[in-house]
Write an enzyme that holds these catalytic residues in place. Structure first.
Site, mmCIF file in Angstrom:
data_model
loop_
_atom_site.group_PDB
_atom_site.id
_atom_site.type_symbol
_atom_site.label_atom_id
_atom_site.label_comp_id
_atom_site.label_asym_id
_atom_site.label_seq_id
_atom_site.Cartn_x
_atom_site.Cartn_y
_atom_site.Cartn_z
ATOM 1 N N TYR A 153 0.867 -1.181 0.000
ATOM 2 C CA TYR A 153 0.000 0.000 0.000
ATOM 3 C C TYR A 153 0.903 1.230 0.000
ATOM 4 O O TYR A 153 1.978 1.230 -0.591
ATOM 5 C CB TYR A 153 -0.968 -0.056 1.191
ATOM 6 C CG TYR A 153 -2.155 0.869 1.046
ATOM 7 C CD1 TYR A 153 -2.967 0.834 -0.094
ATOM 8 C CD2 TYR A 153 -2.453 1.793 2.043
ATOM 9 C CE1 TYR A 153 -4.046 1.689 -0.237
ATOM 10 C CE2 TYR A 153 -3.534 2.659 1.910
ATOM 11 C CZ TYR A 153 -4.327 2.597 0.761
ATOM 12 O OH TYR A 153 -5.382 3.451 0.630
ATOM 13 N N LYS A 189 -20.328 -21.002 -9.004
ATOM 14 C CA LYS A 189 -19.607 -20.847 -10.263
ATOM 15 C C LYS A 189 -18.184 -20.365 -9.989
ATOM 16 O O LYS A 189 -17.218 -20.861 -10.580
ATOM 17 C CB LYS A 189 -20.343 -19.816 -11.122
ATOM 18 C CG LYS A 189 -19.909 -19.796 -12.567
ATOM 19 C CD LYS A 189 -20.725 -20.803 -13.351
ATOM 20 C CE LYS A 189 -20.476 -20.728 -14.819
ATOM 21 N NZ LYS A 189 -21.378 -21.614 -15.558
#
Length: 482
Positions: A82, A137
């Site tokens: 970050y 899925k």
């Protein structure tokens, strides 16, 4: 030997033990299934996955999560991942947008997008109710193809809003999998997004279903000794899946005059006056197929057919068993409606069906999208393909059929199953090579390089899941005693 290597050896040995245990369970299961079951026992077994799902979905509180894959050696590493360090890769991407594939998860991440209007036989149940399917899925994408996947269910039925939303989301993903969107708007949504997006967009209910059905059809025709090109094919249903199946069958070599399609109003033929602009694809099929000039309904459509592919209303009872009596000798039936096939396999077999397939994993011959989309996207992502063509789908279908044929075709084995891990890298490599051949790939590689890369990524995903189960990071589920 370091601590890391010792840990890896312990884990691998544990996984091997788990694998052998699973194999033993599967072997024992096959022996138990050899005894003849009553219809009531068969029906009870068919209901069991649904009963288990109601318990286990609540138990786990969802099927997927995100975890870090980069090292966190100490809190100091967050100055790399970050601020302030992250600014450097950001600036690199700003100068060269393609570097997003190198610095972020885009190279391996797909969004599964649905509006919940056509959910696996359940119909228009809404975006919230569609989430368990989209999570499932995503789970299959990761486990079978090593593809990271994010389920996104949209609170709109407006095709223009769906198109615009996907366009806006596209920069974050390497591909888009449209799912369970109602017909006919699904066709226009797919066409517009394929034309506009810089990443591959496909509709699994169309292209994915068609790919696996074609693979099964290739081998089923071989098994019954009939010519692939000359077989008489009847397709029951005229939704997204059925129309795509027809298109891909014709592209693969089936003769249009030998194909007949039947929707809820009857056989598609040139005398139908209800096929307006909203049903343009049905009209195209009606105009170029049905050389025998069949008219009437389902019964007439099935007469003389060598192969019946049903992707229509869930059964049982959608296809009356006695209609199979009028099919050709040694007929092949694919009853793929979910969650319940249009006709039960034992009913079809009693009426002479030679090869029977469903979309369910608890019956033999599962002609299900799970054998298509994970590997196809693996190959597509690895060469950064710009689109997924029909030819790439046919390459996947051909490789799937070849894998099963090499192992030995039987009436209960015409297509590989999800447990055959070696199939997925082969399928991915076949798709990647076709993408390169067609000039839609951004990266060029060899078949072996892609095969080995896909095998490594998929193998990592499967082992990671097993490791997490073995060490308790995924809680083991123990079925309650009756």
């Amino acid at each position: 030997m370091g601590i890391g290597e010792k840990f890896k050896n312990i884990v691998d040995k544990t996984v091997d033990k788990v694998d052998s245990g699973i194999d033993k369970i599967c072997d024992d299961g096959k022996k138990k299934d050899e005894k003849e079951l009553t219809v009531e026992e068969r029906l009870e077994l068919a209901k069991k996955p649904g009963k288990d799902a109601m318990i286990m979905h609540k138990y786990y509180g969802g099927k997927i999560e995100t975890v870090p894959k980069a090292c966190i050696r100490s809190f100091d590493d967050f100055s790399i991942w970050y601020s302030p360090g992250v600014a450097e890769p950001c600036k690199d991407i700003a100068k060269n947008p393609d570097m997003v594939y190198e610095h972020t998860w885009k190279w391996n991440t797909v969004a599964v997008v649905s509006d919940g209007t056509r959910v696996l036989g359940l119909g228009d149940i809404g975006p919230e109710a569609a989430m368990p399917v989209m999570e499932g899925k995503s789970m299959l994408f990761k486990y079978l193809g090593g593809v990271d996947c994010v389920p996104i269910c949209l609170d709109t039925k407006d095709p223009d809003k769906i198109i615009e939303t996907v366009r806006l989301l596209a920069p974050s993903f390497g591909g888009i999998n449209l799912e369970d969107i109602s017909n006919p708007k699904c066709f226009d949504i797919l066409d517009e997004l394929r034309a506009d997006c810089k990443i591959p967009v496909w509709h699994d209910d169309q292209q994915g279903t068609a790919t696996v059905e074609v693979a099964g059809a290739i081998n089923a025709m071989k098994l019954v000794g009939k010519s692939f090109q000359d077989a008489n094919v009847t397709i029951v249903g005229a939704g997204a899946a059925s129309l795509a199946i027809a298109r891909l069958l014709l592209a693969t070599g089936f003769k249009p005059e030998h194909l007949c399609m039947c929707d809820s109003k009857g056989i598609l033929n040139q005398s139908r006056d209800d096929l307006d602009a909203a049903h343009r694809l049905k009209k195209e099929i009606a105009d170029k197929t049905n050389g025998a000039g069949k008219s009437g309904g389902l019964k007439e459509a099935m007469e003389g057919a060598d192969l019946l592919i049903a992707a229509s209303k869930p059964g049982p009872g959608t296809i009356p068993p006695e209609y199979i009596d009028k099919m050709a000798d040694d007929p092949v039936v694919f009853a793929t409606a979910n969650p319940v096939p249009e006709i039960w396999p034992w009913e079809a077999k009693e009426h002479g069906c030679k090869v029977f397939a469903t979309g369910r994993s608890d019956f033999p011959n599962q002609v299900n999208n799970s054998m298509g989309f994970p590997a196809i996207f693996r190959g597509v992502l690895d060469v950064r393909a710009k689109t997924i063509t029909d030819e790439m789908c046919i390459a996947a279908a051909t490789e799937l059929a070849r894998c099963a044929e090499e192992k030995g075709l039987t009436e209960e084995y015409i297509i590989p199953s999800m447990s055959e891990e070696e199939v997925f890298p082969r399928e991915a490599a076949a798709v990647a090579m076709k993408a390169i051949e067609q000039g839609v790939a951004r990266i060029k590689t060899s078949y072996k390089e892609e095969h080995d890369r896909a095998a490594e990524i998929i193998g990592r995903s499967r082992k990671l899941t097993k490791h997490m189960m073995d060490f308790g990071y995924i809680k083991r589920y123990v079925e309650p005693k009756a």
